[in-house]
Design an enzyme around this catalytic site. Structure first.
Site, PDB file in Angstrom:
ATOM      1  N   ASP A   1      11.838  -8.420 107.231  1.00 38.95           N
ATOM      2  CA  ASP A   1      10.609  -7.809 106.712  1.00 38.95           C
ATOM      3  C   ASP A   1      10.244  -8.443 105.375  1.00 38.95           C
ATOM      4  OD1 ASP A   1      11.644  -6.129 104.242  1.00 38.95           O
ATOM      5  OD2 ASP A   1      13.138  -6.089 105.804  1.00 38.95           O
TER       6      ASP A   1
ATOM      7  N   LYS B   1      19.166  -7.082  98.874  1.00 41.04           N
ATOM      8  CA  LYS B   1      19.502  -7.782 100.107  1.00 41.04           C
ATOM      9  C   LYS B   1      20.282  -9.081  99.937  1.00 41.04           C
ATOM     10  CE  LYS B   1      18.342  -5.688 103.784  1.00 41.04           C
ATOM     11  NZ  LYS B   1      18.820  -5.829 105.168  1.00 41.04           N
TER      12      LYS B   1
HETATM   13  C1  LIG Z   1      14.535  -2.621 100.337  1.00 41.95           C
HETATM   14  C2  LIG Z   1      15.329  -2.252 101.504  1.00 41.95           C
HETATM   15  N1  LIG Z   1      15.988  -1.105 101.486  1.00 41.95           N
HETATM   16  C3  LIG Z   1      16.735  -0.716 102.534  1.00 41.95           C
HETATM   17  C4  LIG Z   1      16.837  -1.496 103.663  1.00 41.95           C
HETATM   18  C5  LIG Z   1      17.616  -0.988 104.821  1.00 41.95           C
HETATM   19  O1  LIG Z   1      18.729  -1.710 105.130  1.00 41.95           O
HETATM   20  P1  LIG Z   1      19.330  -1.642 106.597  1.00 41.95           P
HETATM   21  O2  LIG Z   1      18.379  -2.376 107.506  1.00 41.95           O
HETATM   22  O3  LIG Z   1      20.642  -2.250 106.500  1.00 41.95           O
HETATM   23  O4  LIG Z   1      19.377  -0.203 106.982  1.00 41.95           O
HETATM   24  C6  LIG Z   1      16.160  -2.721 103.710  1.00 41.95           C
HETATM   25  C7  LIG Z   1      16.262  -3.606 104.876  1.00 41.95           C
HETATM   26  O5  LIG Z   1      15.648  -4.640 104.976  1.00 41.95           O
HETATM   27  C8  LIG Z   1      15.379  -3.115 102.611  1.00 41.95           C
HETATM   28  O6  LIG Z   1      14.706  -4.269 102.584  1.00 41.95           O
END
Ligand SMILES: Cc1ncc(COP(=O)(O)O)c(C=O)c1O
Length: 400
Positions: free
Chosen positions: A122, A75
């Protein structure tokens, strides 16, 4: 196990789609900025050839973002780039002409004065923003949805940010952060978009492109035939898919977007079939905290609806299976430590390849002995209590 453990919608892919905001040139700008950050190193591309063989596939690669800047998730790529672009805008300079050292210099701080960045998260995105603010010697205020894991709160606070755990779901926490930003004159740096709020989320998605950019370089002559991308709001999936379309054109990999049942807003949008993004509400209760988002990012959705082949919604135990499979690899394969939101595609692919109930999707996606799969483990062990429960003690185990 029930047929409802995994639901899917097949989507007609529009050929020749190009996404100028997510071109190679834009990716190169992001990569070059990230390279200027001290400690930058491409994350490893793990190889799991034995697992591919077990599944009856040709090969399998996982880009392991648990190594990203020591922050345990991909992120920060988006948050750091958006914050940098924001500062460049205020300084009236082009990001291509400056680097991390310049943006974190006392000279820049003096020019801009004190700034507060605010976001809802989150965990992983907030940690990235808190980290960026700390490096810039600025402030960060972070709002989290209800039930946020203590370890995730702690890792945000460790970067000096103020962290509030709300009793709201993710999307309402975003609205609250937005109100606070307006009230206090703070900069909202959110990883999703809405009407009138597109620049920052676009920069965030451009920052994510460093991840597929590195993966394509690491793959060299190997061309992936399939990519599985987990999604919350769909910004990460959109950015990766747009970049893949740019690099591979008509030969872009067949892409499946994966979400948890309780927060499957992109799946529901695809199912509605009217081309518009659709929202799901409620508690969005899932172990995949990073994917617990009920409102699609419209920028991501516009890419996914044109270029993704399948939208999959699944049970939480498939994320648990993914964590266990990566944590205990077949001898000879690389080992990966994955958090709940990182490996759901692995659990899903394992089900598709092993369970005759899912032969149709296997065939529709053309998964077979010529398939080379690429996935992104977007998160490491960010909640050690839950990680042990799942990986050691079998919580969220596949039901027989
Ligand atoms: C570890 C992880 N993977 C995937 C995602 C998904 O990303 P997006 O919200 O852009 O779909 C998030 C989003 O917070 C995440 O924290």
């Amino acid at each position: 196990m029930s047929i409802n453990d995994l639901k899917y919608v097949l989507n007609e892919v529009q050929g020749n789609s190009s996404y100028p905001l997510f071109s190679r040139e834009e990716a190169e700008k992001a990569v070059s900025f990230h390279k200027s950050i001290p400690g930058y190193k491409p994350t490893p591309l793990a190889h799991l050839g034995k697992l591919a063989e077990y599944w009856g596939l040709k090969d399998f690669y996982v880009k392991d973002e648990s190594y990203r800047f020591g922050l345990n998730a991909f992120k920060v790529l988006g948050g750091s780039y958006a914050v940098a672009k924001l500062l460049c805008e205020r300084l009236d300079v082009d990001i291509a002409d400056v680097d991390f050292d310049y943006l974190t210099s006392p000279e820049v701080h003096e020019k801009l004065g004190d700034i507060t960045f605010i976001t809802a998260t989150d965990g992983n995105h907030g940690r990235g923003i808190a980290w960026a603010a700390e490096k810039l010697k600025q402030n960060a205020v972070i709002y989290m949805p209800k039930g946020a894991a203590a370890a995730r709160v702690k890792s945000i606070e460790a970067h000096g940010a103020t962290c509030h755990v709300t009793d709201l779901n993710y999307d309402d926490a975003v609205r609250l952060a937005c109100e606070e930003a307006e009230k206090n004159g703070w900069y909202m740096v959110q990883d999703t978009a809405w009407e009138g709020y597109v620049d920052i989320p676009t920069w965030i998605m451009q920052g994510y492109m460093t991840m597929p950019y590195e993966a394509v370089e690491q793959l060299g002559d190997v061309k992936p035939t399939h990519v599985f991308l987990q999604a919350g709001v769909g910004a990460m999936a959109g950015a990766v898919l747009a970049f893949m379309s740019e690099v591979y054109g008509d030969e872009a990999p067949i892409t499946a977007v994966v979400e948890p049942h309780s927060a499957a807003c992109l799946y529901e949008s695809a199912k509605a079939g009217d081309g518009k993004p659709h929202t799901v509400g409620g508690d969005l209760d899932t172990i995949m905290a990073g994917l617990a988002c009920g409102e699609p990012n419209p920028i991501g959705w516009d890419i996914l609806k044109k270029s993704a082949r399948a939208f999959i919604s699944c049970e939480d135990y498939l994320a648990g299976n993914g964590m266990r499979i990566l944590s205990c690899p077949i001898l000879g394969d690389d080992r990966i430590i994955a958090g709940e939101s990182g490996p759901v595609g692995i659990g899903v692919l394992d089900l598709i390849m092993n369970d005759p109930n899912f032969t149709t999707i296997k065939e529709e996606l053309g998964l077979g002995s010529d398939s080379v799969i690429l996935m992104f483990n977007t998160e490491g062990n960010t909640d050690p209590v839950n990680f042990k429960e799942i990986v050691w003690y079998g919580k969220y185990l596949k039901r027989q």
